[in-house]
Design a protein around this motif. Structure first.
Motif, short mmCIF file in Angstrom:
data_model
loop_
_atom_site.label_atom_id
_atom_site.label_comp_id
_atom_site.label_asym_id
_atom_site.label_seq_id
_atom_site.Cartn_x
_atom_site.Cartn_y
_atom_site.Cartn_z
N THR A 199 0.81 -1.22 0.00
CA THR A 199 0.00 0.00 0.00
C THR A 199 0.83 1.26 0.00
OG1 THR A 199 -0.09 -0.01 2.42
CG2 THR A 199 -1.87 -1.15 1.23
N LYS A 203 1.33 5.67 -2.20
CA LYS A 203 0.72 6.44 -1.11
C LYS A 203 1.78 7.35 -0.50
CE LYS A 203 -1.95 4.64 1.88
NZ LYS A 203 -2.46 3.74 2.95
N THR A 247 -2.28 9.45 -9.28
CA THR A 247 -2.48 8.02 -9.02
C THR A 247 -2.51 7.75 -7.53
OG1 THR A 247 -1.34 7.44 -11.08
CG2 THR A 247 -1.56 5.70 -9.42
N VAL A 251 -5.59 6.17 -5.55
CA VAL A 251 -5.44 4.93 -4.79
C VAL A 251 -5.94 5.11 -3.36
CG1 VAL A 251 -3.73 3.38 -3.76
CG2 VAL A 251 -3.57 3.97 -6.19
N GLU A 255 -9.49 3.13 -1.08
CA GLU A 255 -9.42 2.33 0.14
C GLU A 255 -10.76 2.26 0.86
OE1 GLU A 255 -6.29 4.02 2.42
OE2 GLU A 255 -4.72 2.86 1.41
N GLN A 265 -10.72 1.22 -10.78
CA GLN A 265 -9.84 1.94 -11.68
C GLN A 265 -10.47 3.26 -12.11
OE1 GLN A 265 -9.35 -0.99 -14.81
NE2 GLN A 265 -10.91 0.01 -16.08
N SER A 295 -6.32 -0.27 -8.81
CA SER A 295 -6.05 -0.74 -7.45
C SER A 295 -6.88 -1.99 -7.18
CB SER A 295 -6.38 0.35 -6.42
OG SER A 295 -5.95 -0.03 -5.14
N SER A 297 -7.65 -5.02 -3.97
CA SER A 297 -7.48 -5.44 -2.58
C SER A 297 -8.25 -6.74 -2.36
CB SER A 297 -7.99 -4.36 -1.62
OG SER A 297 -7.80 -4.76 -0.29
N ASP A 306 -2.78 -6.11 -1.20
CA ASP A 306 -3.10 -4.91 -1.96
C ASP A 306 -2.15 -4.76 -3.14
OD1 ASP A 306 -5.15 -3.46 -0.19
OD2 ASP A 306 -3.52 -3.89 1.22
N ASN A 308 -1.45 -1.86 -6.45
CA ASN A 308 -1.80 -0.57 -7.01
C ASN A 308 -0.89 -0.26 -8.19
OD1 ASN A 308 -3.61 0.22 -4.71
ND2 ASN A 308 -1.67 0.06 -3.58
#
Length: 347
Positions: A199, A203, A247, A251, A255, A265, A295, A297, A306, A308
């Motif tokens: 993740t 991020k 992006t 992302v 979550e 997406q 992404s 999960s 996860d 991405n």
């Protein structure tokens, strides 16, 4: 009773009509005035010289100065190209060029919470000229000039038939059905992705890490594998950095949507380019670039996996003059079509 007045326009205003013609546009306002605009172009084919205004109402003289200002605003769109481009491509693309549209786009303004929103960097079709200019066009073969004219005419008719911008499918159908050109070499249609597990890669708070941007940029350059395409679109490392940042924001927004096993997406980029022929590349090339934030999960008991990343789709096709058809066209007709090609070049 008719009233007539003349107003000059600044010499740097470019005509947005078929150059060399005196055209008339008539409109009727809500108050019943009929306004007649006669637009005359200078012989140098670059400057809109003047316009005349007529109104069939006794109170027209007092309104003419305001009408002049309105007409000047309408005609003063800074289009740095011949009218032919404006009949095929969107006004902002003709004015700024695809490089200007790409560099000016604010990815941070996208709504990351709505994957169906169309607020991404989107351009159905934009021109790219490489080294093509008026001087170099004169040195090109007549068949290449005719190819430019025939292709632009066919795209213009297609745009008129669809009453708006041309979708990729329509662009390809129009080019494939154009008898003056023929495809050569294999069509390019490939997809690739840069996907990271975990993740943390996409991020971040604030600007993305430089190493991440460089990794994504290296992936994108290898994915396109055409320096001319990269230069034409101006999708350089700075633009890639903004794409990576968007992006990451996308992302993070995903979550809150995950439950058990899901994928989400959102489109980031979707642009189509018509690359004109020049001395070094004597053919048309049409291509499309799509980039999508993705992404995934998956939760199994207490374990969560996860992934991405960015998914890319690239399509490209090249077209050259169809000699078998060109050879059957009379010389004077070819000469006239070749001369018209000048109307589709930027000034």
């Amino acid at each position: 009773m008719w009233f007539e007045s003349q107003c000059g326009l600044p010499s740097n205003l470019l005509g947005c009509l078929p150059i060399g013609l005196s055209q008339v546009h008539r409109s009727k306002s809500s108050s019943g005035f009929r306004i007649r605009l006669a637009l005359d172009a200078d012989p140098d084919r670059t400057t809109l010289k003047s316009l005349s205004v007529r109104a069939n109402h006794p109170g027209a003289p007092s309104l003419l100065p305001h009408t002049h200002r309105l007409c000047a605003i309408i005609m003063a769109v800074p289009v740095a190209a011949a009218v032919g481009l404006a009949q095929v491509f969107a006004p902002d693309v003709v004015q700024k060029g695809i490089a200007g549209v790409v560099s000016a786009f604010d990815f941070s303004s996208m709504n990351v919470n709505d994957s169906s929103s169309d607020d991404y960097l989107h351009c159905d079709l934009a021109p790219s000229f490489g080294k093509l200019k008026k001087e170099s066009l004169n040195a090109m073969d007549r068949e290449l000039k005719v190819m430019i004219t025939g292709t632009m005419r066919s795209l213009r008719k297609a745009r008129e038939a669809h009453s708006g911008p041309l979708e990729w499918k329509t662009v390809m159908e129009t080019l494939m059905q154009n008898t003056l050109i023929e495809p050569f070499e294999n069509e390019i249609s490939r997809s690739d992705k840069i996907i990271k597990e975990g993740t943390n890669f996409f991020k971040f708070d604030g600007s993305p890490d430089r190493s991440i941007v460089e990794e994504v940029n290296s992936w994108f350059v290898n994915f396109i594998s055409d320096q001319d395409v990269l230069e034409s679109t101006s999708i350089d490392i700075n633009v890639v950095g903004r794409i990576v940042a968007q992006t990451g924001a996308t992302v993070r927004s995903f979550e809150t949507l995950f439950y058990k096993k899901e994928q989400h997406q959102k489109t980031l980029v979707d642009i189509g380019i018509l690359r004109f022929p020049d001395i070094d590349r004597p053919y048309f090339q049409v291509y499309r670039i799509q980039l999508t934030a993705w992404s995934s999960s998956e939760r199994i008991t207490f374990v969560q996996t996860d992934k991405n990343g960015i998914i890319g789709q690239y399509n490209s096709r090249k077209f050259r003059p169809r000699k078998s058809v060109m050879d059957r066209i009379a010389g004077p007709t070819l000469d006239k079509a070749a001369e018209e090609a000048l109307e589709y070049l930027p000034k």
